[in-house]
Each structure stands twice: as C-alpha cells, then as structure tokens.
Design a protein around this motif. Structure first.
Motif, PDB file in Angstrom:
ATOM      1  N   HIS A  38      38.425  28.766  48.749  1.00 33.56           N
ATOM      2  CA  HIS A  38      38.379  29.522  50.013  1.00 33.56           C
ATOM      3  C   HIS A  38      39.687  30.213  50.388  1.00 33.56           C
ATOM      4  CE1 HIS A  38      34.283  28.410  50.707  1.00 33.56           C
ATOM      5  NE2 HIS A  38      34.594  27.143  50.512  1.00 33.56           N
ATOM      6  N   ARG A  39      40.641  30.305  49.452  1.00 30.30           N
ATOM      7  CA  ARG A  39      41.809  31.146  49.729  1.00 30.30           C
ATOM      8  C   ARG A  39      41.423  32.565  49.325  1.00 30.30           C
ATOM      9  NH1 ARG A  39      48.041  31.506  47.756  1.00 30.30           N
ATOM     10  NH2 ARG A  39      48.668  32.810  49.524  1.00 30.30           N
ATOM     11  N   ARG A  40      41.268  33.398  50.340  1.00 28.45           N
ATOM     12  CA  ARG A  40      40.783  34.761  50.099  1.00 28.45           C
ATOM     13  C   ARG A  40      41.826  35.565  49.318  1.00 28.45           C
ATOM     14  NH1 ARG A  40      37.288  37.481  54.079  1.00 28.45           N
ATOM     15  NH2 ARG A  40      39.076  38.834  54.368  1.00 28.45           N
ATOM     16  N   HIS A  41      41.348  36.220  48.238  1.00 26.18           N
ATOM     17  CA  HIS A  41      42.232  36.988  47.373  1.00 26.18           C
ATOM     18  C   HIS A  41      41.486  38.149  46.749  1.00 26.18           C
ATOM     19  CE1 HIS A  41      40.169  34.160  44.708  1.00 26.18           C
ATOM     20  NE2 HIS A  41      40.440  34.992  43.709  1.00 26.18           N
ATOM     21  N   ARG A  42      42.253  39.041  46.161  1.00 20.60           N
ATOM     22  CA  ARG A  42      41.672  40.206  45.497  1.00 20.60           C
ATOM     23  C   ARG A  42      42.600  40.667  44.384  1.00 20.60           C
ATOM     24  NH1 ARG A  42      39.994  44.421  48.154  1.00 20.60           N
ATOM     25  NH2 ARG A  42      41.178  45.992  47.069  1.00 20.60           N
ATOM     26  N   VAL A  43      42.054  41.381  43.415  1.00 26.61           N
ATOM     27  CA  VAL A  43      42.843  41.990  42.346  1.00 26.61           C
ATOM     28  C   VAL A  43      43.200  43.397  42.815  1.00 26.61           C
ATOM     29  CG1 VAL A  43      42.868  42.733  39.930  1.00 26.61           C
ATOM     30  CG2 VAL A  43      41.656  40.633  40.582  1.00 26.61           C
ATOM     31  N   GLU A  44      44.488  43.655  42.955  1.00 25.83           N
ATOM     32  CA  GLU A  44      44.960  44.969  43.411  1.00 25.83           C
ATOM     33  C   GLU A  44      45.158  45.952  42.271  1.00 25.83           C
ATOM     34  OE1 GLU A  44      45.168  46.088  46.410  1.00 25.83           O
ATOM     35  OE2 GLU A  44      44.902  44.201  47.482  1.00 25.83           O
ATOM     36  N   TRP A  45      45.477  45.421  41.072  1.00 24.94           N
ATOM     37  CA  TRP A  45      45.836  46.304  39.963  1.00 24.94           C
ATOM     38  C   TRP A  45      45.789  45.526  38.661  1.00 24.94           C
ATOM     39  CZ3 TRP A  45      49.891  45.856  36.490  1.00 24.94           C
ATOM     40  CH2 TRP A  45      50.214  46.993  35.747  1.00 24.94           C
ATOM     41  N   THR A  46      45.335  46.172  37.594  1.00 23.83           N
ATOM     42  CA  THR A  46      45.477  45.644  36.241  1.00 23.83           C
ATOM     43  C   THR A  46      45.966  46.782  35.352  1.00 23.83           C
ATOM     44  OG1 THR A  46      43.154  46.082  35.666  1.00 23.83           O
ATOM     45  CG2 THR A  46      43.689  43.866  36.486  1.00 23.83           C
ATOM     46  N   THR A  47      46.587  46.432  34.249  1.00 22.21           N
ATOM     47  CA  THR A  47      47.155  47.414  33.332  1.00 22.21           C
ATOM     48  C   THR A  47      46.100  48.466  32.982  1.00 22.21           C
ATOM     49  OG1 THR A  47      48.424  45.591  32.395  1.00 22.21           O
ATOM     50  CG2 THR A  47      48.435  47.653  31.172  1.00 22.21           C
ATOM     51  N   PRO A  48      46.391  49.745  33.245  1.00 21.21           N
ATOM     52  CA  PRO A  48      45.384  50.787  33.007  1.00 21.21           C
ATOM     53  C   PRO A  48      45.260  51.238  31.556  1.00 21.21           C
ATOM     54  CG  PRO A  48      47.338  51.749  33.994  1.00 21.21           C
ATOM     55  CD  PRO A  48      47.568  50.258  33.943  1.00 21.21           C
ATOM     56  N   ASN A  49      46.307  51.066  30.751  1.00 19.96           N
ATOM     57  CA  ASN A  49      46.280  51.620  29.395  1.00 19.96           C
ATOM     58  C   ASN A  49      46.016  50.592  28.305  1.00 19.96           C
ATOM     59  OD1 ASN A  49      48.682  50.376  29.875  1.00 19.96           O
ATOM     60  ND2 ASN A  49      49.970  51.962  28.969  1.00 19.96           N
ATOM     61  N   GLU A  50      45.819  49.340  28.687  1.00 22.15           N
ATOM     62  CA  GLU A  50      45.443  48.292  27.736  1.00 22.15           C
ATOM     63  C   GLU A  50      44.679  47.208  28.492  1.00 22.15           C
ATOM     64  OE1 GLU A  50      48.466  45.640  26.184  1.00 22.15           O
ATOM     65  OE2 GLU A  50      49.780  46.130  27.840  1.00 22.15           O
ATOM     66  N   PRO A  51      43.820  46.476  27.791  1.00 23.26           N
ATOM     67  CA  PRO A  51      43.064  45.429  28.477  1.00 23.26           C
ATOM     68  C   PRO A  51      43.976  44.312  28.992  1.00 23.26           C
ATOM     69  CG  PRO A  51      42.057  45.958  26.361  1.00 23.26           C
ATOM     70  CD  PRO A  51      43.390  46.647  26.397  1.00 23.26           C
ATOM     71  N   THR A  52      43.698  43.854  30.193  1.00 21.86           N
ATOM     72  CA  THR A  52      44.291  42.630  30.711  1.00 21.86           C
ATOM     73  C   THR A  52      43.285  41.529  30.426  1.00 21.86           C
ATOM     74  OG1 THR A  52      45.556  43.769  32.420  1.00 21.86           O
ATOM     75  CG2 THR A  52      45.105  41.430  32.779  1.00 21.86           C
ATOM     76  N   LEU A  53      43.738  40.511  29.729  1.00 24.42           N
ATOM     77  CA  LEU A  53      42.866  39.404  29.323  1.00 24.42           C
ATOM     78  C   LEU A  53      43.258  38.171  30.117  1.00 24.42           C
ATOM     79  CD1 LEU A  53      40.712  38.327  27.347  1.00 24.42           C
ATOM     80  CD2 LEU A  53      42.554  37.941  25.709  1.00 24.42           C
ATOM     81  N   TRP A  54      42.297  37.641  30.873  1.00 27.08           N
ATOM     82  CA  TRP A  54      42.507  36.465  31.724  1.00 27.08           C
ATOM     83  C   TRP A  54      41.680  35.304  31.163  1.00 27.08           C
ATOM     84  CZ3 TRP A  54      44.413  37.743  36.917  1.00 27.08           C
ATOM     85  CH2 TRP A  54      44.300  39.091  37.279  1.00 27.08           C
ATOM     86  N   LEU A  55      42.144  34.093  31.419  1.00 26.65           N
ATOM     87  CA  LEU A  55      41.340  32.900  31.224  1.00 26.65           C
ATOM     88  C   LEU A  55      41.296  32.212  32.570  1.00 26.65           C
ATOM     89  CD1 LEU A  55      39.782  31.143  29.174  1.00 26.65           C
ATOM     90  CD2 LEU A  55      41.882  29.792  28.940  1.00 26.65           C
ATOM     91  N   ALA A  56      40.101  31.989  33.100  1.00 28.31           N
ATOM     92  CA  ALA A  56      39.944  31.394  34.428  1.00 28.31           C
ATOM     93  C   ALA A  56      39.135  30.106  34.319  1.00 28.31           C
ATOM     94  CB  ALA A  56      39.244  32.374  35.363  1.00 28.31           C
ATOM     95  N   VAL A  57      39.596  29.100  35.028  1.00 31.16           N
ATOM     96  CA  VAL A  57      38.891  27.826  35.094  1.00 31.16           C
ATOM     97  C   VAL A  57      38.588  27.556  36.567  1.00 31.16           C
ATOM     98  CG1 VAL A  57      38.971  25.354  34.609  1.00 31.16           C
ATOM     99  CG2 VAL A  57      40.128  26.966  33.066  1.00 31.16           C
ATOM    100  N   PHE A  58      37.319  27.456  36.897  1.00 29.29           N
ATOM    101  CA  PHE A  58      36.863  27.179  38.261  1.00 29.29           C
ATOM    102  C   PHE A  58      36.431  25.720  38.293  1.00 29.29           C
ATOM    103  CE2 PHE A  58      36.208  31.617  37.370  1.00 29.29           C
ATOM    104  CZ  PHE A  58      36.612  32.256  38.531  1.00 29.29           C
ATOM    105  N   PHE A  59      36.855  24.993  39.334  1.00 32.45           N
ATOM    106  CA  PHE A  59      36.542  23.557  39.375  1.00 32.45           C
ATOM    107  C   PHE A  59      36.539  23.056  40.810  1.00 32.45           C
ATOM    108  CE2 PHE A  59      41.069  24.099  39.029  1.00 32.45           C
ATOM    109  CZ  PHE A  59      41.595  23.156  39.895  1.00 32.45           C
ATOM    110  N   ASP A  60      35.873  21.903  40.994  1.00 29.60           N
ATOM    111  CA  ASP A  60      35.852  21.237  42.307  1.00 29.60           C
ATOM    112  C   ASP A  60      37.029  20.324  42.440  1.00 29.60           C
ATOM    113  OD1 ASP A  60      33.492  22.471  43.068  1.00 29.60           O
ATOM    114  OD2 ASP A  60      32.263  20.876  42.217  1.00 29.60           O
TER     115      ASP A  60
END
Length: 129
Positions: free
Chosen positions: A107-129
């Motif tokens: 519930h911490r409100r957030h947003r992605v403002e920018w990612t690298t436009p000329n190459e892929p940005t690769l993320w690994l995300a783990v969501f958990f309780d």
C-alpha cells in the motif's frame, strides 16, 4: 590464524507451500528480451499462496499519468539491466540502475516515471505477504 564461522539455525520449520511455475525452471532471465515493445511486458515466472515472482521488461515505458500502484502485497524489485526512476506519493524519487533494489511496503503508492528508452530495462520483482 583462525576463521570464525557463523551458522544459522531455524527454530521453526517453514510450511510447505505449493508453487506454480509458469516457465521452465531452467530459464535464463536474459533470454527472449524483446527490444521493441508497445507496452511493458510482465512474465509471471512462479507464484504460490502468498508470493509471486515476475520478470518485467520496459523500454521507455512509464506508468500512465495520474495512475499509482497501490498493491496489497509488499514488492521487492531489482533492476537487472537498464535504468528506471520510481516516484512515491510522498514526493520521494528513486533512480535505479543495474543492481539497485528496493523494498516497497504493501500500500505504499508508487509509479514508474521513466525507463531507459533506447534499451530494455529488465526488472525482477517478488511480491509477498
């Protein structure tokens, strides 16, 4: 010269939780990374009762204006390639480069403002309780 060795003991056994794999366990996270995407690509790699692991690929993508993520689960995310900028509704801005990671509480409100436009940005995300 002596070397100290630290050991950890676990006082309780972790419960066995069924995990669903959505891709082969032998996958390489850097394989099949498209460079031209009309929208952000999210691959759910595995999920269980209270955890989900995603590979996210962004190429110049950002959260739609006026939209905030407000998730029921905590999110730990690392940038494996590229760069990104996150903002939070309290005004904090975090720039992330390769290897940077952050823990975002539920519930911490957030947003992605920018990612690298000329190459892929690769993320690994783990969501958990």
């Amino acid at each position: 010269m002596s070397t100290a060795v630290a050991t950890r003991t676990r006082s309780t056994k972790l419960p066995s939780i069924p995990i669903t794999l959505h891709r082969s366990a032998a996958m390489n996270l850097f394989d099949d990374v498209p460079s031209d995407l009309p929208s952000e690509l999210v691959d759910v790699l595995a999920e269980g009762q209270s955890v989900r692991i995603e590979r996210i690929i962004s190429t110049g993508h950002k959260t739609e204006p006026g939209t905030w993520y407000d998730q029921d689960q905590a999110e730990w995310v690392v940038v494996l390639r590229g760069e990104a900028k996150l903002s939070f509704d309290d005004g904090e801005i975090t720039t992330m480069k390769m290897g940077d990671h952050i823990l975002i509480p539920a519930h911490r409100r957030h947003r992605v403002e920018w990612t690298t436009p000329n190459e892929p940005t690769l993320w690994l995300a783990v969501f958990f309780d």
